[in-house]
Design a protein around this motif. Structure first.
Motif, short mmCIF file in Angstrom:
data_model
loop_
_atom_site.label_atom_id
_atom_site.label_comp_id
_atom_site.label_asym_id
_atom_site.label_seq_id
_atom_site.Cartn_x
_atom_site.Cartn_y
_atom_site.Cartn_z
N LEU A 1 -13.96 -10.90 -2.11
CA LEU A 1 -12.81 -10.61 -2.96
C LEU A 1 -12.15 -9.30 -2.53
O LEU A 1 -10.91 -9.22 -2.45
CB LEU A 1 -13.22 -10.55 -4.43
CG LEU A 1 -12.10 -10.31 -5.43
CD1 LEU A 1 -11.13 -11.48 -5.41
CD2 LEU A 1 -12.67 -10.11 -6.82
N CYS A 2 -12.95 -8.29 -2.23
CA CYS A 2 -12.40 -7.01 -1.76
C CYS A 2 -11.64 -7.17 -0.45
O CYS A 2 -10.58 -6.58 -0.26
CB CYS A 2 -13.51 -5.99 -1.60
SG CYS A 2 -14.14 -5.36 -3.16
N VAL B 1 -10.14 -9.91 0.66
CA VAL B 1 -8.90 -10.63 0.36
C VAL B 1 -7.88 -9.70 -0.28
O VAL B 1 -6.70 -9.69 0.09
CB VAL B 1 -9.19 -11.86 -0.53
CG1 VAL B 1 -7.91 -12.45 -1.09
CG2 VAL B 1 -9.95 -12.91 0.25
N VAL B 2 -8.31 -8.90 -1.25
CA VAL B 2 -7.41 -7.96 -1.91
C VAL B 2 -6.87 -6.95 -0.90
O VAL B 2 -5.68 -6.59 -0.93
CB VAL B 2 -8.12 -7.27 -3.10
CG1 VAL B 2 -7.32 -6.08 -3.61
CG2 VAL B 2 -8.36 -8.26 -4.22
N MET B 3 -7.72 -6.49 0.01
CA MET B 3 -7.29 -5.54 1.03
C MET B 3 -6.23 -6.17 1.94
O MET B 3 -5.22 -5.54 2.27
CB MET B 3 -8.50 -5.09 1.85
CG MET B 3 -8.25 -3.87 2.68
SD MET B 3 -9.68 -3.30 3.63
CE MET B 3 -11.03 -3.49 2.51
N ILE C 1 -4.20 -8.70 1.21
CA ILE C 1 -2.97 -8.89 0.43
C ILE C 1 -2.24 -7.55 0.28
O ILE C 1 -1.02 -7.47 0.45
CB ILE C 1 -3.29 -9.51 -0.94
CG1 ILE C 1 -3.74 -10.96 -0.77
CG2 ILE C 1 -2.09 -9.44 -1.88
CD1 ILE C 1 -4.30 -11.59 -2.02
N GLY C 2 -2.99 -6.50 -0.01
CA GLY C 2 -2.39 -5.17 -0.14
C GLY C 2 -1.74 -4.71 1.15
O GLY C 2 -0.62 -4.15 1.13
N THR D 1 -0.56 -6.62 3.51
CA THR D 1 0.63 -7.45 3.73
C THR D 1 1.81 -6.94 2.91
O THR D 1 2.93 -6.80 3.43
CB THR D 1 0.33 -8.91 3.38
OG1 THR D 1 -0.77 -9.36 4.18
CG2 THR D 1 1.54 -9.79 3.61
N TRP E 1 2.19 -3.90 1.71
CA TRP E 1 2.55 -2.59 2.25
C TRP E 1 3.40 -2.74 3.50
O TRP E 1 4.37 -2.00 3.71
CB TRP E 1 1.27 -1.82 2.54
CG TRP E 1 1.44 -0.37 2.88
CD1 TRP E 1 2.59 0.37 2.80
CD2 TRP E 1 0.44 0.52 3.34
NE1 TRP E 1 2.34 1.67 3.20
CE2 TRP E 1 1.03 1.77 3.53
CE3 TRP E 1 -0.91 0.37 3.61
CZ2 TRP E 1 0.32 2.87 3.98
CZ3 TRP E 1 -1.61 1.47 4.05
CH2 TRP E 1 -1.01 2.71 4.23
#
Length: 90
Positions: free
Chosen positions: A15-16, A18-20, A22-23, A25, A27
């Motif tokens: 999950l971390c 994936v969140v990284m 997405i973040g 992208t 940014w």
């Protein structure tokens, strides 16, 4: 056939990641990156530094696991610091 054990820790790790991604992208869309040269011997973008930082953190964590008997949380903390250093000054 054996399946991967989806424990809460493993799920949290993925999950971390994936969140990284997405973040990063978002940014990149909001503020396009400019290639720069830090202490790494090549010109890198944010995404390059993230990739190299994650690889380095993984190797540090694996080395910590294989070479010491101390608590894994310390190795994880050191790995996180390595990732931050590469992302900031790499």
């Amino acid at each position: 056939m054996e399946w991967m054990a989806w424990t809460p820790i493993v799920a949290g790790f993925f999950l971390c990641v994936v969140v990284m991604l997405i973040g990063m992208t978002i940014w990149e869309i909001v503020s396009p990156t400019i290639a720069r040269r830090g202490f790494l011997p090549l010109t890198t973008t944010r995404g390059d530094r993230l990739f190299l930082g994650l690889l380095s953190a993984a190797y540090v964590n694996l080395a910590w696991t294989g070479l010491t008997d101390t608590h894994q949380l310390i190795g994880t903390g050191i790995s996180f610091v390595v990732l931050l250093i590469i992302m900031r000054w790499g």
